[in-house]
Design an enzyme around this catalytic site. Structure first.
Site, PDB file in Angstrom:
ATOM      1  N   HIS A 141       0.854  -1.187   0.000  1.00  0.00           N
ATOM      2  CA  HIS A 141       0.000   0.000   0.000  1.00  0.00           C
ATOM      3  C   HIS A 141       0.885   1.230   0.000  1.00  0.00           C
ATOM      4  O   HIS A 141       1.939   1.232   0.656  1.00  0.00           O
ATOM      5  CB  HIS A 141      -0.910   0.006   1.240  1.00  0.00           C
ATOM      6  N   ASP A 169      -7.917  -5.135  -0.163  1.00  0.00           N
ATOM      7  CA  ASP A 169      -8.440  -5.943  -1.270  1.00  0.00           C
ATOM      8  C   ASP A 169      -8.124  -7.425  -1.129  1.00  0.00           C
ATOM      9  O   ASP A 169      -8.655  -8.241  -1.870  1.00  0.00           O
ATOM     10  CB  ASP A 169      -7.835  -5.454  -2.600  1.00  0.00           C
TER      11      ASP A 169
HETATM   12  N1  ACO Z   1       4.300  -7.785  -4.711  1.00  0.00           N
HETATM   13  C1  ACO Z   1       5.639  -7.796  -4.853  1.00  0.00           C
HETATM   14  N2  ACO Z   1       6.432  -6.714  -4.738  1.00  0.00           N
HETATM   15  C2  ACO Z   1       5.819  -5.548  -4.492  1.00  0.00           C
HETATM   16  C3  ACO Z   1       4.419  -5.450  -4.319  1.00  0.00           C
HETATM   17  C4  ACO Z   1       3.652  -6.628  -4.443  1.00  0.00           C
HETATM   18  N3  ACO Z   1       2.335  -6.588  -4.282  1.00  0.00           N
HETATM   19  N4  ACO Z   1       4.089  -4.170  -4.071  1.00  0.00           N
HETATM   20  C5  ACO Z   1       5.230  -3.470  -4.082  1.00  0.00           C
HETATM   21  N5  ACO Z   1       6.270  -4.304  -4.329  1.00  0.00           N
HETATM   22  C6  ACO Z   1       7.690  -3.925  -4.364  1.00  0.00           C
HETATM   23  C7  ACO Z   1       8.004  -3.173  -5.656  1.00  0.00           C
HETATM   24  O1  ACO Z   1       8.439  -4.034  -6.674  1.00  0.00           O
HETATM   25  C8  ACO Z   1       9.082  -2.221  -5.196  1.00  0.00           C
HETATM   26  O2  ACO Z   1      10.283  -2.929  -5.164  1.00  0.00           O
HETATM   27  P1  ACO Z   1      11.681  -2.176  -5.462  1.00  0.00           P
HETATM   28  O3  ACO Z   1      11.884  -1.238  -4.313  1.00  0.00           O
HETATM   29  O4  ACO Z   1      12.672  -3.296  -5.477  1.00  0.00           O
HETATM   30  O5  ACO Z   1      11.521  -1.492  -6.788  1.00  0.00           O
HETATM   31  C9  ACO Z   1       8.693  -1.873  -3.753  1.00  0.00           C
HETATM   32  O6  ACO Z   1       7.919  -3.002  -3.301  1.00  0.00           O
HETATM   33  C10 ACO Z   1       7.866  -0.621  -3.621  1.00  0.00           C
HETATM   34  O7  ACO Z   1       6.732  -0.740  -4.496  1.00  0.00           O
HETATM   35  P2  ACO Z   1       6.073   0.491  -5.253  1.00  0.00           P
HETATM   36  O8  ACO Z   1       5.269  -0.008  -6.385  1.00  0.00           O
HETATM   37  O9  ACO Z   1       7.141   1.498  -5.566  1.00  0.00           O
HETATM   38  O10 ACO Z   1       5.147   1.074  -4.109  1.00  0.00           O
HETATM   39  P3  ACO Z   1       3.952   2.053  -4.329  1.00  0.00           P
HETATM   40  O11 ACO Z   1       3.693   2.686  -3.015  1.00  0.00           O
HETATM   41  O12 ACO Z   1       4.178   2.931  -5.494  1.00  0.00           O
HETATM   42  O13 ACO Z   1       2.760   1.068  -4.758  1.00  0.00           O
HETATM   43  C11 ACO Z   1       0.943  -0.423  -4.692  1.00  0.00           C
HETATM   44  C12 ACO Z   1       1.764   0.627  -3.915  1.00  0.00           C
HETATM   45  C13 ACO Z   1       0.537   0.111  -6.072  1.00  0.00           C
HETATM   46  C14 ACO Z   1      -0.327  -0.722  -3.894  1.00  0.00           C
HETATM   47  C15 ACO Z   1       1.802  -1.694  -4.855  1.00  0.00           C
HETATM   48  O14 ACO Z   1       2.142  -2.200  -3.578  1.00  0.00           O
HETATM   49  C16 ACO Z   1       1.108  -2.781  -5.688  1.00  0.00           C
HETATM   50  O15 ACO Z   1       1.217  -2.775  -6.914  1.00  0.00           O
HETATM   51  N6  ACO Z   1       0.365  -3.720  -5.013  1.00  0.00           N
HETATM   52  C17 ACO Z   1      -0.394  -4.717  -5.721  1.00  0.00           C
HETATM   53  C18 ACO Z   1      -1.704  -4.132  -6.234  1.00  0.00           C
HETATM   54  C19 ACO Z   1      -2.697  -3.856  -5.117  1.00  0.00           C
HETATM   55  O16 ACO Z   1      -2.921  -4.688  -4.240  1.00  0.00           O
HETATM   56  N7  ACO Z   1      -3.338  -2.674  -5.167  1.00  0.00           N
HETATM   57  C20 ACO Z   1      -4.365  -2.265  -4.203  1.00  0.00           C
HETATM   58  C21 ACO Z   1      -3.885  -1.124  -3.359  1.00  0.00           C
HETATM   59  S1  ACO Z   1      -5.055  -0.766  -2.099  1.00  0.00           S
HETATM   60  C22 ACO Z   1      -6.162   0.197  -2.854  1.00  0.00           C
HETATM   61  O17 ACO Z   1      -5.991   0.835  -3.840  1.00  0.00           O
HETATM   62  C23 ACO Z   1      -7.495   0.211  -2.248  1.00  0.00           C
END
Ligand code: ACO
Length: 429
Positions: A306, A363
């Site tokens: 998140h 979610d």
């Molecule tokens: N699985 C594996 N690795 C992940 C995940 C995941 N679900 N989420 C983040 N990471 C990793 C990224 O690859 C990144 O790694 P790095 O530092 O080596 O590049 C690091 O964790 C940070 O991730 P970001 O995408 O930069 O974090 P951000 O805050 O931008 O994204 C998000 C948050 C979009 C929710 C992300 O965690 C994600 O894509 N999750 C899966 C989709 C999801 O569940 N979305 C619902 C969000 S809740 C909502 O909207 C109600």
């Protein structure tokens, strides 16, 4: 003395005031930055940008705290109901008995759609995604009430709020009924917000239908948990659209589209699809945890991580308990629920997820409950939209009433071509 931040640029120093929130969170007020220094800020994804001050929702991502108008989400999920929580978000206080009766009456009694709206449903192709339908039909409401769209007339705003809250469940249920070729039902105002919605979704004219109180309560709690989450992607969209003084129907319609994406409200659908894929692949959870950790693999664990919660998502704890209750009630074990529990156990002990502070979000389990209640997967983000509606409304109203109201218009840093001449087509190579 008020705190300030000093910025030094081009040999000059500038003082920027610090804005402080209720719980001590601080932000630099850079509203004069461009005028005084010629600089703009650069912040892709708005990771460090506060777009407004707001009195609606507080969340502390480090501590896993979520408050609506100061009241912890855990208390609301246990003691309140969705219509009351909607009132709290929109009006700022819990309603008195009279206020709640008035609000509830109007939210219930505006539930029918204009008969002509049914023609819109006939115009969509077969089996359209209900999120596309929901947004299109909500936007089209502006054509049915086009003389009551003022963004400054309180009475017109109030009736639009009642209409939106009352009609979205009908709009959502119609999009499902249409997709499976069943007749479009009329709402039953005697059944309460969630009971009526469940009946519109799952009843047919040829059989009696009784609302399951456990199902209605589970849905009600899920709607409460989704009701607001401060300046997320869809809420910021509603505010940005509303900042052009655009009406509430259009602003909410845009918010529904923003919510649709798999990185936002579409994630609950993506979670089920991911669990189904893992199940079909033999249920090897470790393999998928490894894939999620592999920097060369684009796979992510849907429902994990998140932007704000970096400890735990308080909503996911409540939803996990709710999922246990619902599965006990329906007495069927969904193998996907078992997979989800296993996935959470493994991922939450794994150093990769611990270091990156990735925990189950709202979610992760919500889709499993929707599925257990009988909702088809494409309806999941629509249920999220139904829950988020009071938050969008509250945020839109707060924006319109803001004494610093301004159209939203970010700046950019242009990195394209420098000035050059037009070349006639015959001279281009
Ligand atoms: N699985 C594996 N690795 C992940 C995940 C995941 N679900 N989420 C983040 N990471 C990793 C990224 O690859 C990144 O790694 P790095 O530092 O080596 O590049 C690091 O964790 C940070 O991730 P970001 O995408 O930069 O974090 P951000 O805050 O931008 O994204 C998000 C948050 C979009 C929710 C992300 O965690 C994600 O894509 N999750 C899966 C989709 C999801 O569940 N979305 C619902 C969000 S809740 C909502 O909207 C109600």
């Amino acid at each position: 003395m008020a705190e300030t931040v000093t910025i030094t640029f081009d040999g000059k120093t500038y003082e920027m005031p610090v804005v402080e929130g209720t719980f001590g969170e601080k932000g630099i007020d850079i509203s004069t930055l461009r005028a005084t220094t010629g600089l703009v800020t650069f912040d892709p994804g708005y990771m460090s940008t506060g777009s407004c001050t707001s009195e609606i929702t507080f969340l502390d991502g480090e501590k896993g705290v979520l408050l609506y108008r100061g009241i912890p989400i855990e208390q609301l999920a246990e003691k309140s109901h969705f219509v009351e929580t909607a009132y709290l978000l929109i009006h700022g206080e819990l309603p008195t008995k009279e206020e709640l009766d008035y609000f509830n009456y109007h939210v219930v009694h505006h539930s029918m759609l204009h008969e002509s709206i049914k023609n819109l449903y006939d115009g969509f192709p077969n089996n359209p995604h209900p999120m596309a339908v929901a947004s299109a039909v909500v936007g089209s409401l502006a054509t049915f009430y086009q003389n009551e769209l003022s963004v400054r007339n309180e009475r017109e705003i109030e009736i639009t709020v009642h209409r939106l809250l009352a009609k979205l469940p009908t709009i959502a249920a119609y999009s499902y009924k249409k997709s499976i070729g069943q007749p479009l039902p009329y709402p039953d105002n005697a059944l309460g917000y969630c009971g009526n919605f469940l009946k519109m979704m799952f009843s047919t004219p040829c059989e009696p239908y009784e609302v399951d109180p456990v199902a209605a309560r589970a849905l009600d709690v899920l709607l409460i948990l989704h009701a607001d989450h401060e300046q997320n992607c869809s809420t910021s969209t509603v505010r940005l659209v509303g900042s052009s003084m655009c009406n509430l129907f259009a602003s909410v319609s845009a918010g529904i589209y923003a919510l649709w994406g798999p990185l936002h409200g579409g994630a609950n659908q993506a979670v089920i699809e991911m669990l189904e894929a893992i199940h079909e692949d033999g249920g090897n959870v470790d393999k998928y945890v490894e894939k999620a950790k592999d920097a060369n693999d684009s796979f992510r664990l849907m429902g994990f991580g998140h932007r704000v919660y970096k400890n735990f998502d308080p909503r996911s704890k409540i939803i996990k308990n709710l999922a246990h209750q619902v599965f006990e009630r329906i007495k069927t074990r969904d193998p996907l629920f078992d997979l989800a529990l296993k996935l959470e156990d493994i991922a939450t002990c794994d150093p990769y997820f611990l270091e990156k502070k990735l925990y189950p979000n709202v979610d992760f389990y919500s889709g499993l409950i929707y599925k257990a209640l009988g909702f088809p997967v494409p309806m999941f983000p629509v249920l999220f939209a139904m829950g988020r509606l009071p938050g969008w409304i509250a945020q839109w109203k707060e924006l319109q009433a803001d004494e610093n109201f301004k159209i939203g218009r970010p700046r950019q840093i242009y990195t394209g071509k420098s000035t050059r001449d037009y070349v006639p087509v015959q001279n281009r190579i």
